[in-house]
Design a protein around this motif. Structure first.
Motif, PDB file in Angstrom:
ATOM      1  N   LEU A  73      16.477  49.418  57.438  1.00  0.00           N
ATOM      2  CA  LEU A  73      14.807  49.369  57.741  1.00  0.00           C
ATOM      3  C   LEU A  73      14.113  49.667  56.531  1.00  0.00           C
ATOM      4  O   LEU A  73      13.985  51.149  56.228  1.00  0.00           O
ATOM      5  CB  LEU A  73      14.318  50.080  59.039  1.00  0.00           C
ATOM      6  N   VAL A  74      13.842  48.721  55.659  1.00  0.00           N
ATOM      7  CA  VAL A  74      12.755  49.346  54.297  1.00  0.00           C
ATOM      8  C   VAL A  74      11.774  50.010  54.674  1.00  0.00           C
ATOM      9  O   VAL A  74      10.889  49.649  55.222  1.00  0.00           O
ATOM     10  CB  VAL A  74      12.660  47.906  53.838  1.00  0.00           C
ATOM     11  N   ARG A  75      11.563  51.117  53.936  1.00  0.00           N
ATOM     12  CA  ARG A  75      10.257  51.778  53.848  1.00  0.00           C
ATOM     13  C   ARG A  75       9.685  51.570  52.448  1.00  0.00           C
ATOM     14  O   ARG A  75       8.299  51.281  52.458  1.00  0.00           O
ATOM     15  CB  ARG A  75      10.554  53.342  53.795  1.00  0.00           C
ATOM     16  N   GLU A  76      10.412  51.305  51.464  1.00  0.00           N
ATOM     17  CA  GLU A  76       9.813  51.193  50.038  1.00  0.00           C
ATOM     18  C   GLU A  76      11.019  50.464  49.212  1.00  0.00           C
ATOM     19  O   GLU A  76      11.907  50.747  49.419  1.00  0.00           O
ATOM     20  CB  GLU A  76       9.339  52.423  49.590  1.00  0.00           C
ATOM     21  N   THR A  77      10.395  49.801  48.249  1.00  0.00           N
ATOM     22  CA  THR A  77      11.396  49.107  47.362  1.00  0.00           C
ATOM     23  C   THR A  77      10.562  48.873  45.905  1.00  0.00           C
ATOM     24  O   THR A  77       9.319  48.725  45.804  1.00  0.00           O
ATOM     25  CB  THR A  77      12.207  47.988  47.782  1.00  0.00           C
ATOM     26  N   GLY A  78      11.222  49.084  44.616  1.00  0.00           N
ATOM     27  CA  GLY A  78      10.515  48.738  43.693  1.00  0.00           C
ATOM     28  C   GLY A  78      11.533  48.843  42.551  1.00  0.00           C
ATOM     29  O   GLY A  78      12.629  48.873  42.556  1.00  0.00           O
ATOM     30  N   TYR A  79      10.694  48.452  41.032  1.00  0.00           N
ATOM     31  CA  TYR A  79      11.432  48.425  39.881  1.00  0.00           C
ATOM     32  C   TYR A  79      10.495  49.437  39.084  1.00  0.00           C
ATOM     33  O   TYR A  79       9.383  49.324  38.941  1.00  0.00           O
ATOM     34  CB  TYR A  79      11.227  46.584  39.417  1.00  0.00           C
ATOM     35  N   MET A  80      11.305  50.137  38.286  1.00  0.00           N
ATOM     36  CA  MET A  80      10.846  50.899  37.634  1.00  0.00           C
ATOM     37  C   MET A  80      11.490  51.056  36.122  1.00  0.00           C
ATOM     38  O   MET A  80      12.723  50.521  35.939  1.00  0.00           O
ATOM     39  CB  MET A  80      10.775  52.526  38.131  1.00  0.00           C
ATOM     40  N   TYR A  81      10.578  51.416  35.088  1.00  0.00           N
ATOM     41  CA  TYR A  81      11.479  51.736  33.868  1.00  0.00           C
ATOM     42  C   TYR A  81      10.917  53.009  33.072  1.00  0.00           C
ATOM     43  O   TYR A  81      10.008  53.608  33.324  1.00  0.00           O
ATOM     44  CB  TYR A  81      11.252  50.510  32.713  1.00  0.00           C
ATOM     45  N   ASP A  82      11.806  53.455  32.221  1.00  0.00           N
ATOM     46  CA  ASP A  82      11.558  54.665  31.214  1.00  0.00           C
ATOM     47  C   ASP A  82      11.740  54.355  29.963  1.00  0.00           C
ATOM     48  O   ASP A  82      13.019  54.141  29.292  1.00  0.00           O
ATOM     49  CB  ASP A  82      12.364  56.004  32.036  1.00  0.00           C
ATOM     50  N   THR A  83      10.723  54.001  29.293  1.00  0.00           N
ATOM     51  CA  THR A  83      10.715  53.676  27.924  1.00  0.00           C
ATOM     52  C   THR A  83      11.260  54.504  26.796  1.00  0.00           C
ATOM     53  O   THR A  83      12.159  54.254  26.080  1.00  0.00           O
ATOM     54  CB  THR A  83       9.462  53.060  27.290  1.00  0.00           C
ATOM     55  N   ASN A  84      10.943  55.935  26.946  1.00  0.00           N
ATOM     56  CA  ASN A  84      11.070  56.906  26.087  1.00  0.00           C
ATOM     57  C   ASN A  84      12.218  57.997  26.482  1.00  0.00           C
ATOM     58  O   ASN A  84      12.291  58.877  25.913  1.00  0.00           O
ATOM     59  CB  ASN A  84       9.837  57.616  25.825  1.00  0.00           C
ATOM     60  N   GLY A  85      12.748  57.693  27.831  1.00  0.00           N
ATOM     61  CA  GLY A  85      13.776  58.698  28.160  1.00  0.00           C
ATOM     62  C   GLY A  85      12.977  60.085  28.481  1.00  0.00           C
ATOM     63  O   GLY A  85      13.634  61.243  28.252  1.00  0.00           O
TER      64      GLY A  85
END
Length: 286
Positions: A13-25
């Protein structure tokens, strides 16, 4: 426990989903304990470092990680610069999973029996995915669905997440199969499927050139059922096809399939399907 388990009869049962990135670490994984939420992470670039229950994980490009509810997890160091990842946060319907049998993917006939739905699928907590681009596209579609204000969004999201996890499970099966053992079992399955009667142990052993005691033990270990039970299920499947095509009554179908008598045929039919053949015919065709 080094596996994450899902019951096949209920949706994540999905509460949240997403795509993320960390350019600089600059990021580290948050230190938290989510009492009701499981977390799934899939890295498409870079690397994420997480610790759960004293086990450290390096989740690199093309790999995933399940973090289980009610367990504390935290980041051990900063992500690699340029790291990109998808995540799914999901609830799981209350159910006792531990005692459920593992889903049997090898010996499914066209008939689907009730106990199939009372099983589970298990994933390694941390694993690699072979078809990275395909699975990333699936997750991107899930994220896009999450961002749309659809009327039935929770249900559609949970169904899509379930489909994603079942494809992940298939991916793991293909990757982790014990090739030689599964090859032998698949040979046995093909042999029995193509036979017009229940083969004896001697016939199976002679055809494959192997000891039957070994073959029957291997078959039971790999499929969770005996050779006899599988052959009976195949015969009952053929019986149902004959009933559908009106190719005979119970006695005639019993004779055609090589059963010793209609009473024994009826007993096997009920054991496989849960109902006698006459009841099945009346429910299905009238």
């Amino acid at each position: 426990m080094h596996h994450f388990q899902l019951p096949i009869h209920s949706l994540p049962l999905v509460r949240e989903t997403g795509y993320m990135y960390d350019t600089n670490g600059e990021f580290t994984h948050p230190n938290r304990k989510m009492e009701k939420i499981h977390v799934f992470v899939f890295v498409v670039e870079g690397c994420i470092y997480v610790c759960e229950n004293g086990v450290e994980y390096s989740v690199k490009k093309g790999s995933y990680l399940f973090l289980r509810k009610n367990n504390t997890h935290w980041g051990t160091k900063h992500y690699h610069p340029g790291t990109k990842w998808f995540y799914i946060h999901f609830y799981q319907a209350p159910t006792v999973i531990g005692d459920k049998p593992e889903y049997n993917h090898l010996t499914q006939t066209s008939l689907i029996y009730e106990d199939v739905y009372d099983s589970k699928i298990s994933f390694p907590i941390h694993g690699d995915i072979t078809n990275v681009e395909y699975m990333a596209a699936k997750l991107q579609k899930l994220v896009s669905m999450y961002e749309q204000p659809l009327p039935m969004r929770p249900l559609h999201l949970s169904i899509a997440a379930y489909q994603f996890f079942t494809e992940l499970y298939s991916n793991q099966l293909e990757k982790n199969q014990e090739a030689n053992k599964h090859y032998v079992v698949n040979q046995m399955i093909d042999l029995m499927r193509n036979s017009k009667h229940n083969l004896t142990g001697e016939e199976i052993a002679e055809t494959l050139g192997m000891n039957y005691a070994y073959l029957s033990t291997l078959f039971k270990k790999q499929t969770g059922m005996s050779v006899k039970r599988f052959q009976n299920e195949l015969l009952i499947e053929k019986a149902i096809e004959m009933f559908k095509k009106k190719e005979g009554n119970v006695s005639e179908v019993s004779d055609a399939l090589g059963f010793s008598n209609p009473f024994y045929f009826s007993r096997v039919f009920k054991k496989v399907t849960g109902v006698p053949p006459t009841t099945y015919i009346n429910e299905r065709f009238y």
